[in-house]
Design an enzyme around this catalytic site. Structure first.
Site, mmCIF file in Angstrom:
data_model
loop_
_atom_site.group_PDB
_atom_site.id
_atom_site.type_symbol
_atom_site.label_atom_id
_atom_site.label_comp_id
_atom_site.label_asym_id
_atom_site.label_seq_id
_atom_site.Cartn_x
_atom_site.Cartn_y
_atom_site.Cartn_z
ATOM 1 N N CYS A 305 29.593 35.056 67.783
ATOM 2 C CA CYS A 305 30.092 35.416 66.438
ATOM 3 C C CYS A 305 30.220 34.125 65.643
ATOM 4 C CB CYS A 305 31.434 36.130 66.512
ATOM 5 S SG CYS A 305 31.532 37.431 67.754
ATOM 6 N N ALA A 306 29.102 33.576 65.204
ATOM 7 C CA ALA A 306 29.054 32.178 64.784
ATOM 8 C C ALA A 306 29.568 31.905 63.372
ATOM 9 C CB ALA A 306 27.632 31.648 64.900
ATOM 10 N N GLY A 307 29.537 32.906 62.478
ATOM 11 C CA GLY A 307 29.891 32.640 61.089
ATOM 12 C C GLY A 307 31.343 32.244 60.910
ATOM 13 N N GLY A 309 30.401 29.029 60.910
ATOM 14 C CA GLY A 309 29.621 27.987 61.561
ATOM 15 C C GLY A 309 30.354 26.742 62.007
ATOM 16 N N LYS A 311 32.644 26.079 64.610
ATOM 17 C CA LYS A 311 32.547 25.829 66.051
ATOM 18 C C LYS A 311 31.090 25.732 66.476
ATOM 19 C CE LYS A 311 36.879 28.289 66.884
ATOM 20 N NZ LYS A 311 37.003 28.784 65.491
ATOM 21 N N GLU A 330 25.156 35.952 64.279
ATOM 22 C CA GLU A 330 26.131 36.405 63.277
ATOM 23 C C GLU A 330 25.697 37.761 62.741
ATOM 24 O OE1 GLU A 330 28.933 37.296 60.756
ATOM 25 O OE2 GLU A 330 29.117 35.628 62.181
ATOM 26 N N CYS A 434 41.737 33.133 66.059
ATOM 27 C CA CYS A 434 42.677 32.312 65.281
ATOM 28 C C CYS A 434 43.891 33.174 64.946
ATOM 29 C CB CYS A 434 42.029 31.739 64.024
ATOM 30 S SG CYS A 434 41.368 32.968 62.890
#
Length: 501
Positions: A305-307, A309, A311, A330, A434
């Site tokens: 779940c890259a968005g 970006g 991390k 993503e 988070c």
């Protein structure tokens, strides 16, 4: 024009402007327009009301309006402070106006929020705050609204913040509800954070109230601008030379005391990025976790779940250094494009190094089925309520509801299960949020792994090291890691580390 004459014609900083300054203006101009910093703050507040994010909308408008230095800092504090504390300021506005806030025009209410923050929480002289707020109202809300704003602001300015807090909590019997009002948090958020402090072992019942008060206070404090030097592309020394200060928390981090991070070449070129130090530590932990022998050959890494970006940027740069292919996935097409942009510098380095970086647009819940056992190191930075980043995302506390937790928890379980399926035997999986909410962290992991016999929890704490290489303190009893703003100075990042058997 000489430098002396130019300096003589410059306006004083926004927070110091007052009726005395405007007395030099023509009568037709007096109290009719405010300064660019306050107008910019109001504009961003209206964009946030329409669904924008302050941390994206504000820098863009500051650049467009060419607002820099102290005025940019003033506008930033106005937007973030007025948004964070809008729950409290709305309560005061309702009392001062003698009407519920839903009977106050939302545009006028934003003006009052900005004025209340100046009067009660900033070092702005009261007369300047009131006068400039009325001038802003006249400019953006109209002459009729300006009179109303003037009356409300004068009522608000009659008491200090502490005096107002005593007034609005005088009849509140529940201490938790009173704390929610005083710190301008929704009550459900306060209860969830209290449960999280206890559930993650940071507090016991006897210490929970003090820990909770400290945590909520940190949510309302301005977060420092943290930068990450992406390994192999930039260094902390380069960021320090550009005006930042080396982080004591993250080995690849720096802190920018003031100024626009976009003005730093490494940031502008994508070799470094604005990124919370807790987020940096989490990515470094994933990159340094030991794998089983069966996963050491033919390595391939995945950010599920890259968005947007952050991390992925750190992981990709480390992967390039090790000549390991990296895939960033993503689900949202626009966010996938943002990932592509933030990985541009790493992608160029990958081509030179003879390895690959690939950005994919797809549903992370399907990757485990489409690419089973294809990756050796997988990060699942799951969508969450963001309750651990309330200081950086001032509008988040007002946009989320308890119902979001249940909806997201289902998605989080599905993503974690998919990430496990996509991991090769001996590989490692990092599940991160988070948010410290128990229903988004420990409970998600426990629910998933109790139904499987092919994965086990690892102790993530030894992987968290500060800039000097020492173990990060106060990480709890493990095996999970839960960071806290009031303890570590980072966002409240959570990490569970799992190994595929």
């Amino acid at each position: 024009m000489s430098d002396e004459r130019r300096r003589g014609r410059q306006r004083p900083p926004a927070r110091d402007r007052s009726a005395q300054h405007r007395s030099a203006q023509r009568p037709s101009e007096r109290a009719r327009r405010t300064d660019p910093a306050r107008l910019t703050a109001y504009t961003v507040m209206r964009e946030v009301a329409q669904g924008a994010y302050a941390n994206l909308a504000l820098p863009k408008l500051l650049r467009e309006k060419r607002i820099h230095g102290r005025d940019a800092g003033f506008a930033t504090e106005l937007v973030y402070g007025a948004t964070r504390l809008s729950g409290l300021y709305d309560t005061l506005a309702a009392r001062a106006a003698d009407r519920p806030v839903d009977r106050i025009d939302p545009r006028v209410l934003d003006t009052i929020r900005l004025g209340a923050h100046q009067v009660l929480s900033m070092r702005v002289p009261t007369h300047a705050a009131v006068d400039e707020t009325v001038a802003l109202a006249r400019q953006v809300n109209g002459a009729g609204a300006a009179g109303f704003v003037n009356a409300v602001m004068r009522r608000i300015s009659e008491r200090s913040l502490d005096e107002w807090l005593e007034v609005v909590t005088a009849d509140v019997a529940d201490p938790t509800e009173a704390l929610a009002i005083r710190t301008s948090h929704p009550l459900w958020v306060v209860k969830a954070l209290r449960a999280a402090l206890i559930g993650h072992g940071r507090a016991v019942v006897d210490t929970a109230e003090a820990e909770l008060a400290a945590l909520l206070a940190s949510d309302n404090a301005a977060a420092k601008v943290a930068l990450a030097a992406r390994p192999g592309l930039a260094s902390v020394a380069e960021l320090v030379e550009a005006g930042a200060e080396a982080s004591t928390t993250s080995p690849v981090g720096a802190v920018l005391p003031e100024g626009d991070p976009g003005a730093i070449p490494a940031v502008r070129e994508g070799r470094a990025a604005v990124q919370d130090e807790g987020s940096q530590l989490l990515a470094l932990a994933i990159a340094t976790a030991e794998m089983g022998e069966s996963a050491l050959t033919g390595e391939r890494w995945l950010d599920l779940c890259a968005g947007p970006g952050g991390k992925a940027g750190l992981l990709a740069s480390i992967a390039v250094q090790r000549r390991i292919p990296f895939v960033a996935n993503e689900v949202n097409e626009h966010r996938a494009q943002l990932v592509q942009q933030t990985l541009a510098a790493a992608s160029a380095a990958a081509r030179e190094a003879g390895t690959t970086i690939e950005v994919r647009h797809g549903d992370g819940r399907e990757i485990g089925e489409l690419s089973p056992a294809a990756y050796t190191r997988v990060l699942i930075d799951a969508p969450c309520t963001g309750l651990g980043a309330l200081r950086r995302r001032p509008e988040a506390r007002w946009r989320r509801s308890p119902g979001d937790v249940a909806t997201l928890a289902t998605l989080q379980r599905e993503l974690l299960a998919s990430g496990i399926e996509a991991t090769r035997s001996g590989g490692v999986i990092g599940y991160a949020t988070c948010s410290p909410h128990l229903n988004e962290t420990k409970f998600v992991v426990q629910d998933v792994i109790k139904k499987r016999d092919d994965v086990e929890l690892e102790d993530a704490r030894p992987l968290f090291r500060d800039a000097a290489g020492a173990p990060l303190p106060d990480l709890g009893d493990g095996p999970y890691v839960q960071l806290w703003p009031h303890v570590h100075g980072t966002d409240a990042m959570f990490l569970a580390l799992l190994r595929k058997r």
